[in-house]
Design a protein around this motif. Structure first.
Motif, PDB file in Angstrom:
ATOM      1  N   ALA A 279      55.674  15.956  61.420  1.00 20.32           N
ATOM      2  CA  ALA A 279      55.495  17.374  61.118  1.00 20.32           C
ATOM      3  C   ALA A 279      54.025  17.781  61.009  1.00 20.32           C
ATOM      4  N   ALA A 280      53.195  16.947  60.405  1.00 19.62           N
ATOM      5  CA  ALA A 280      51.807  17.338  60.146  1.00 19.62           C
ATOM      6  C   ALA A 280      50.957  17.353  61.410  1.00 19.62           C
ATOM      7  N   ALA A 281      50.990  16.271  62.190  1.00 16.66           N
ATOM      8  CA  ALA A 281      50.088  16.145  63.339  1.00 16.66           C
ATOM      9  C   ALA A 281      50.766  16.421  64.680  1.00 16.66           C
ATOM     10  N   PHE A 282      52.090  16.243  64.753  1.00 18.69           N
ATOM     11  CA  PHE A 282      52.806  16.438  66.015  1.00 18.69           C
ATOM     12  C   PHE A 282      54.069  17.276  65.772  1.00 18.69           C
ATOM     13  N   PRO A 283      53.929  18.525  65.317  1.00 15.99           N
ATOM     14  CA  PRO A 283      55.106  19.331  64.981  1.00 15.99           C
ATOM     15  C   PRO A 283      56.014  19.609  66.170  1.00 15.99           C
ATOM     16  N   GLU A 284      55.471  19.512  67.394  1.00 10.40           N
ATOM     17  CA  GLU A 284      56.298  19.754  68.575  1.00 10.40           C
ATOM     18  C   GLU A 284      57.170  18.551  68.918  1.00 10.40           C
ATOM     19  N   TRP A 285      56.883  17.399  68.318  1.00  9.73           N
ATOM     20  CA  TRP A 285      57.634  16.185  68.621  1.00  9.73           C
ATOM     21  C   TRP A 285      58.670  15.893  67.533  1.00  9.73           C
ATOM     22  N   THR A 286      59.492  16.878  67.237  1.00 12.36           N
ATOM     23  CA  THR A 286      60.598  16.650  66.314  1.00 12.36           C
ATOM     24  C   THR A 286      61.726  15.952  67.070  1.00 12.36           C
ATOM     25  N   ALA A 287      62.650  15.361  66.331  1.00 14.41           N
ATOM     26  CA  ALA A 287      63.762  14.649  66.965  1.00 14.41           C
ATOM     27  C   ALA A 287      64.589  15.589  67.844  1.00 14.41           C
ATOM     28  N   SER A 288      64.844  16.802  67.355  1.00 13.40           N
ATOM     29  CA  SER A 288      65.653  17.741  68.132  1.00 13.40           C
ATOM     30  C   SER A 288      64.920  18.194  69.386  1.00 13.40           C
ATOM     31  N   ASN A 289      63.606  18.425  69.292  1.00 14.76           N
ATOM     32  CA  ASN A 289      62.840  18.831  70.465  1.00 14.76           C
ATOM     33  C   ASN A 289      62.782  17.730  71.509  1.00 14.76           C
ATOM     34  N   ILE A 290      62.636  16.491  71.042  1.00 16.73           N
ATOM     35  CA  ILE A 290      62.614  15.360  71.973  1.00 16.73           C
ATOM     36  C   ILE A 290      63.959  15.239  72.683  1.00 16.73           C
ATOM     37  N   LEU A 291      65.058  15.423  71.923  1.00 13.24           N
ATOM     38  CA  LEU A 291      66.389  15.336  72.521  1.00 13.24           C
ATOM     39  C   LEU A 291      66.594  16.445  73.549  1.00 13.24           C
ATOM     40  N   LYS A 292      66.144  17.671  73.224  1.00 18.42           N
ATOM     41  CA  LYS A 292      66.266  18.780  74.178  1.00 18.42           C
ATOM     42  C   LYS A 292      65.445  18.523  75.424  1.00 18.42           C
ATOM     43  N   ALA A 293      64.281  17.902  75.255  1.00 21.63           N
ATOM     44  CA  ALA A 293      63.416  17.629  76.402  1.00 21.63           C
ATOM     45  C   ALA A 293      64.067  16.646  77.370  1.00 21.63           C
ATOM     46  N   PHE A 294      64.953  15.780  76.845  1.00 22.29           N
ATOM     47  CA  PHE A 294      65.601  14.789  77.699  1.00 22.29           C
ATOM     48  C   PHE A 294      66.882  15.319  78.343  1.00 22.29           C
ATOM     49  N   THR A 295      67.477  16.362  77.777  1.00 18.23           N
ATOM     50  CA  THR A 295      68.761  16.844  78.265  1.00 18.23           C
ATOM     51  C   THR A 295      68.602  17.510  79.620  1.00 18.23           C
ATOM     52  N   THR A 296      69.572  17.284  80.484  1.00 19.79           N
ATOM     53  CA  THR A 296      69.510  17.761  81.861  1.00 19.79           C
ATOM     54  C   THR A 296      69.561  19.280  81.959  1.00 19.79           C
ATOM     55  N   GLN A 297      68.765  19.813  82.878  1.00 23.19           N
ATOM     56  CA  GLN A 297      68.900  21.186  83.316  1.00 23.19           C
ATOM     57  C   GLN A 297      69.691  21.175  84.620  1.00 23.19           C
ATOM     58  N   PHE A 298      70.640  22.096  84.745  1.00 19.92           N
ATOM     59  CA  PHE A 298      71.548  22.075  85.893  1.00 19.92           C
ATOM     60  C   PHE A 298      70.798  22.195  87.217  1.00 19.92           C
ATOM     61  N   SER A 299      69.751  23.018  87.234  1.00 15.45           N
ATOM     62  CA  SER A 299      68.996  23.214  88.468  1.00 15.45           C
ATOM     63  C   SER A 299      68.383  21.901  88.959  1.00 15.45           C
ATOM     64  N   ALA A 300      67.941  21.063  88.014  1.00 12.01           N
ATOM     65  CA  ALA A 300      67.368  19.771  88.397  1.00 12.01           C
ATOM     66  C   ALA A 300      68.457  18.804  88.843  1.00 12.01           C
ATOM     67  N   LEU A 301      69.638  18.927  88.240  1.00 10.09           N
ATOM     68  CA  LEU A 301      70.728  18.017  88.567  1.00 10.09           C
ATOM     69  C   LEU A 301      71.212  18.220  89.996  1.00 10.09           C
ATOM     70  N   VAL A 302      71.213  19.445  90.488  1.00 12.64           N
ATOM     71  CA  VAL A 302      71.699  19.726  91.842  1.00 12.64           C
ATOM     72  C   VAL A 302      70.593  19.639  92.881  1.00 12.64           C
ATOM     73  N   SER A 303      69.416  19.234  92.455  1.00 16.83           N
ATOM     74  CA  SER A 303      68.297  19.094  93.381  1.00 16.83           C
ATOM     75  C   SER A 303      68.473  17.852  94.245  1.00 16.83           C
ATOM     76  N   VAL A 304      68.431  18.031  95.558  1.00 25.64           N
ATOM     77  CA  VAL A 304      68.531  16.892  96.469  1.00 25.64           C
ATOM     78  C   VAL A 304      67.354  15.946  96.268  1.00 25.64           C
ATOM     79  N   HIS A 305      66.190  16.524  95.982  1.00 27.77           N
ATOM     80  CA  HIS A 305      64.985  15.717  95.779  1.00 27.77           C
ATOM     81  C   HIS A 305      65.176  14.707  94.654  1.00 27.77           C
ATOM     82  N   SER A 306      65.832  15.124  93.559  1.00 35.19           N
ATOM     83  CA  SER A 306      66.036  14.241  92.414  1.00 35.19           C
ATOM     84  C   SER A 306      66.881  13.032  92.788  1.00 35.19           C
ATOM     85  N   TRP A 307      67.957  13.252  93.538  1.00 35.31           N
ATOM     86  CA  TRP A 307      68.841  12.149  93.906  1.00 35.31           C
ATOM     87  C   TRP A 307      68.223  11.262  94.977  1.00 35.31           C
TER      88      TRP A 307
END
Length: 348
Positions: free
Chosen positions: A244-272
């Motif tokens: 919280a003090a030095a890295f408030p953007e790196w909360t557990a929930s924010n990290i989890l959201k950052a890893f969760t798939t966005q649909f647009s990326a999932l259907v990207s041919v480039h990704s696969w």
């Protein structure tokens, strides 16, 4: 078992031991050389920095102080620091933190190899097992992460250990085995949730196939599920309080959201296409690709939808669908969970 079967079993065991020795030799020779790719140097630097901080502060509390923030005492925790404790402890013994971390990864690779072989013995013939073991040893990503200063091989041990314990539990359900499953899985998800979650799916489907609706009524499984979620919640709260003090953007929930798939990326041919390139270059090699494809076709044609080969493929696919665009499609080292099932298909 017949005498011929005994001799055959000894022969396979000797073969696996020889392959393990070859794998250790390859990694020991490579351990002082540049790694195969440079994309994960930052990840290794973060892990080494946290391990060094633990050593300097006497191993407690279990967070690091980010040296790149100078003398600001910037507390940071990214994952349950089991790997950092092992690396720091061995670093103190050897007098070389970098070598300590690499030797920890090498030791964890050996453990992961024998866990994978124990699972393969359950689902593959002896001939298939030999080929699957060979790929597990020589896959470029397996070699690199077997000596890298980062916790990927620890997560591999947790994932394969969880799966093997789950199979043992389904063979003979005991409270001790379920507790072991809870502890192995709990460590794994607190170190790296995305690369552990699909093993729970595989266990759930296998459990459903064995017990059906009765599983939903058993108190032990409710305690298992609630305990796992509570462990994640408690660890997430600790991460938030430290960062919280030095890295408030790196909360557990924010990290989890950052890893969760966005649909647009999932259907990207480039990704696969990138995943396919990672498989061909880092996991099965170009030579092995047609054999893996043939193995997958064989699994589909078997129509054994409740069997381990199919469920392992299904669980791995679910991992890529849920987490892939932010993990395995962007960083080669996140593809390590696919190594064992691809080795299985290669052997088949």
């Amino acid at each position: 078992m017949t005498q011929e079967g005994d001799r055959s079993g000894v022969s396979v065991s000797r073969y696996l031991l020889i392959l393990a020795a070859v794998g250790i030799f390859i990694r020991v020779v490579w351990i002082g050389l540049p790694l195969l790719e440079d994309y994960n140097w930052l990840r290794q630097t973060q892990t080494a920095d946290g391990s060094k901080s633990l050593m300097e502060r006497g191993f407690w509390p279990p967070y690091g102080v980010a040296s790149w923030r100078g003398d600001l005492e910037a507390k940071l925790v990214l994952e349950l620091p089991v790997y950092s404790y092992l690396a720091a402890g061995l670093g103190m013994v050897t007098g070389d933190l970098d070598m300590g971390g690499r030797l920890v990864s090498l030791g964890l690779w050996v453990v992961s190899y024998f866990l994978a072989m124990a699972i393969f013995r359950r689902i593959l013939s002896e001939a298939e097992l030999r080929w699957a073991a060979l790929l597990y040893v020589i896959a470029p990503l397996s070699i690199e992460l077997g000596i890298a200063f980062q916790p990927e091989m620890l997560v591999q041990v947790c994932g394969l250990g969880f799966l093997l314990t789950a199979l043992c539990y389904l063979d003979r359900p005991t409270g001790a085995r379920l507790v072991g499953l809870f502890l192995i899985g709990g460590i794994g998800v607190c170190v790296k949730l995305p690369t552990m979650s699909h093993y729970y799916l595989i266990f759930g489907i296998l459990l459903w196939g064995r017990e059906g609706w009765r599983a939903a009524l058993r108190v032990r499984y409710w305690l298992f599920a609630i305990g796992t979620l509570l462990s994640l919640k408690l660890w997430g709260g600790y991460v938030d309080s430290v960062n919280a003090a030095a890295f408030p953007e790196w909360t557990a929930s924010n990290i989890l959201k950052a890893f969760t798939t966005q649909f647009s990326a999932l259907v990207s041919v480039h990704s696969w296409v990138k995943v396919g390139a990672y498989f061909g270059a880092f996991l099965v090699t170009i030579v092995g690709v047609p054999f893996v494809v043939a193995g997958f076709v064989r699994v589909l044609r078997s129509r054994d939808w409740g069997g381990m080969p199919f469920l392992w493929c299904l669980g791995t696919l679910v991992f890529y669908v849920i987490w892939g665009p932010r993990t395995a499609m962007g960083h080669a080292y996140y593809n390590l969970p696919a190594l064992a099932p691809l080795a299985m298909l290669f052997g088949m």
